[in-house]
Design a protein around this motif. Structure first.
Motif, PDB file in Angstrom:
ATOM      1  N   ALA A  86      -6.737   8.057 -13.087  1.00 28.38           N
ATOM      2  CA  ALA A  86      -6.287   6.734 -12.619  1.00 28.38           C
ATOM      3  C   ALA A  86      -5.509   6.831 -11.304  1.00 28.38           C
ATOM      4  N   ALA A  87      -4.866   7.957 -11.064  1.00 33.80           N
ATOM      5  CA  ALA A  87      -4.066   8.095  -9.836  1.00 33.80           C
ATOM      6  C   ALA A  87      -4.941   8.029  -8.586  1.00 33.80           C
ATOM      7  N   LEU A  88      -6.161   8.521  -8.672  1.00 33.61           N
ATOM      8  CA  LEU A  88      -7.048   8.488  -7.500  1.00 33.61           C
ATOM      9  C   LEU A  88      -7.421   7.059  -7.122  1.00 33.61           C
ATOM     10  N   PHE A  89      -7.696   6.235  -8.116  1.00 32.60           N
ATOM     11  CA  PHE A  89      -8.065   4.845  -7.817  1.00 32.60           C
ATOM     12  C   PHE A  89      -6.867   4.067  -7.267  1.00 32.60           C
ATOM     13  N   LEU A 112      -5.953   8.396   2.077  1.00 30.50           N
ATOM     14  CA  LEU A 112      -7.375   8.252   1.770  1.00 30.50           C
ATOM     15  C   LEU A 112      -8.096   9.598   1.830  1.00 30.50           C
ATOM     16  N   SER A 113      -7.751  10.415   2.809  1.00 31.85           N
ATOM     17  CA  SER A 113      -8.359  11.742   2.916  1.00 31.85           C
ATOM     18  C   SER A 113      -7.958  12.632   1.749  1.00 31.85           C
ATOM     19  N   SER A 114      -6.704  12.547   1.325  1.00 32.99           N
ATOM     20  CA  SER A 114      -6.239  13.363   0.210  1.00 32.99           C
ATOM     21  C   SER A 114      -6.959  13.007  -1.091  1.00 32.99           C
ATOM     22  N   GLY A 165       0.806  -1.211   0.000  1.00 37.80           N
ATOM     23  CA  GLY A 165       0.000   0.000   0.000  1.00 37.80           C
ATOM     24  C   GLY A 165       0.839   1.262   0.000  1.00 37.80           C
ATOM     25  N   TRP A 166       1.951   1.241   0.769  1.00 41.81           N
ATOM     26  CA  TRP A 166       2.833   2.414   0.792  1.00 41.81           C
ATOM     27  C   TRP A 166       3.476   2.657  -0.571  1.00 41.81           C
ATOM     28  N   VAL A 167       3.841   1.598  -1.274  1.00 40.77           N
ATOM     29  CA  VAL A 167       4.419   1.744  -2.614  1.00 40.77           C
ATOM     30  C   VAL A 167       3.389   2.326  -3.585  1.00 40.77           C
ATOM     31  N   TRP A 215      -6.514   5.169  -3.672  1.00 41.47           N
ATOM     32  CA  TRP A 215      -7.514   4.529  -2.800  1.00 41.47           C
ATOM     33  C   TRP A 215      -7.128   3.086  -2.490  1.00 41.47           C
ATOM     34  N   ALA A 216      -6.647   2.367  -3.510  1.00 44.03           N
ATOM     35  CA  ALA A 216      -6.240   0.976  -3.279  1.00 44.03           C
ATOM     36  C   ALA A 216      -5.068   0.899  -2.308  1.00 44.03           C
TER      37      ALA A 216
END
Length: 241
Positions: free
Chosen positions: A160-163, A132-134, A17-19, A166-167
């Motif tokens: 695409a960056a938002l999805f 997630l907030s950002s 997730g961090w990556v 979120w992941a």
């Protein structure tokens, strides 16, 4: 599943997730221009937290950085700060998780390693919440302008960056939660084991503290005293007849 397996699984989730969150920070497609209502599209606009770009029908793109930090919109500044905080927290969380895991030889005793791993889980939770907030704040601004009938400027859609962000946020939150719960289970097991050893030691010291010659088992009973009953005998007067 053992606590060590849970720690490894949580570490993989959190670092993955961090990556993903770190990869969304320099990505260009945070928002893409919408084709809604247009018959002929000659150019495509897209932007991120740092610059805005346009690409024409021939494939030539031209980008322009935001001129001033203080002149930016408030939501862009907030998203920048939250994403940078998420990346930094995830970096330190990975280091603390490596030190606090049971499969590594760092961190000292098991109790210290458990505390460090629990702290790493909390850091991963904060990292996931920040990213997630950002992403949610940026997406809220896009959807608000898209569905506003009085907004006549260029409308954008979710990039695409938002999805991906979120992941990555969900993976960080899941990994941090599993890491904290696995450490909590190990704490309860060690506490119950220590309580059992303490009770056993107390019972053993109670038995050994009795004077020698007076310790006796629970089932041992003193023999009945039959001396008085053997002395009392009732004879009949015709017994020798």
């Amino acid at each position: 599943m053992s606590s060590m397996s849970q720690e490894i699984l949580a570490f993989l989730f959190s670092t993955s997730g961090w990556v993903l969150v770190s990869s969304t920070l320099p990505m260009e497609y945070w928002e893409v221009s919408s084709n809604d209502g247009s018959v002929i599209t000659t150019a495509t606009f897209y932007s991120n937290l740092w610059k805005t770009c346009v690409i024409d029908s021939t494939g030539v793109s031209n980008c322009k950085d935001f001129p001033s930090l203080l002149a930016l919109n408030g939501y862009i500044q907030a998203c920048r700060g939250l994403m940078i905080a998420a990346v930094c927290l995830g970096f330190f969380g990975s280091i603390f998780a490596l030190v606090g895991m049971k499969c590594t030889k760092l961190g000292g005793t098991d109790k210290n390693k458990a505390s460090i791993a629990c702290f790493a889980g909390v850091i991963f939770l904060l990292s996931g919440l920040c990213s997630l907030s950002s992403c949610s704040l940026y997406a809220h601004r896009i959807t608000t302008e898209f569905f506003d009938p009085l907004f006549y400027d260029q409308k954008y859609e979710l990039g695409a960056a938002l999805f991906i962000g979120w992941a990555g946020s969900i993976l960080c939150i899941l990994g941090g939660s599993v890491l904290c719960f696995s450490i909590t289970g190990s704490f309860t097991k060690s506490h119950s084991r220590a309580n059992y050893i303490y009770k056993g030691a107390v019972s053993q010291s109670h038995i050994s503290s009795r004077p020698r010659g007076q310790a006796q088992s629970v089932n041992q009973r003193p023999p009945p005293d039959c001396s008085n009953s053997s002395r009392i005998q009732h004879f009949d007067k015709n017994v020798y007849v």
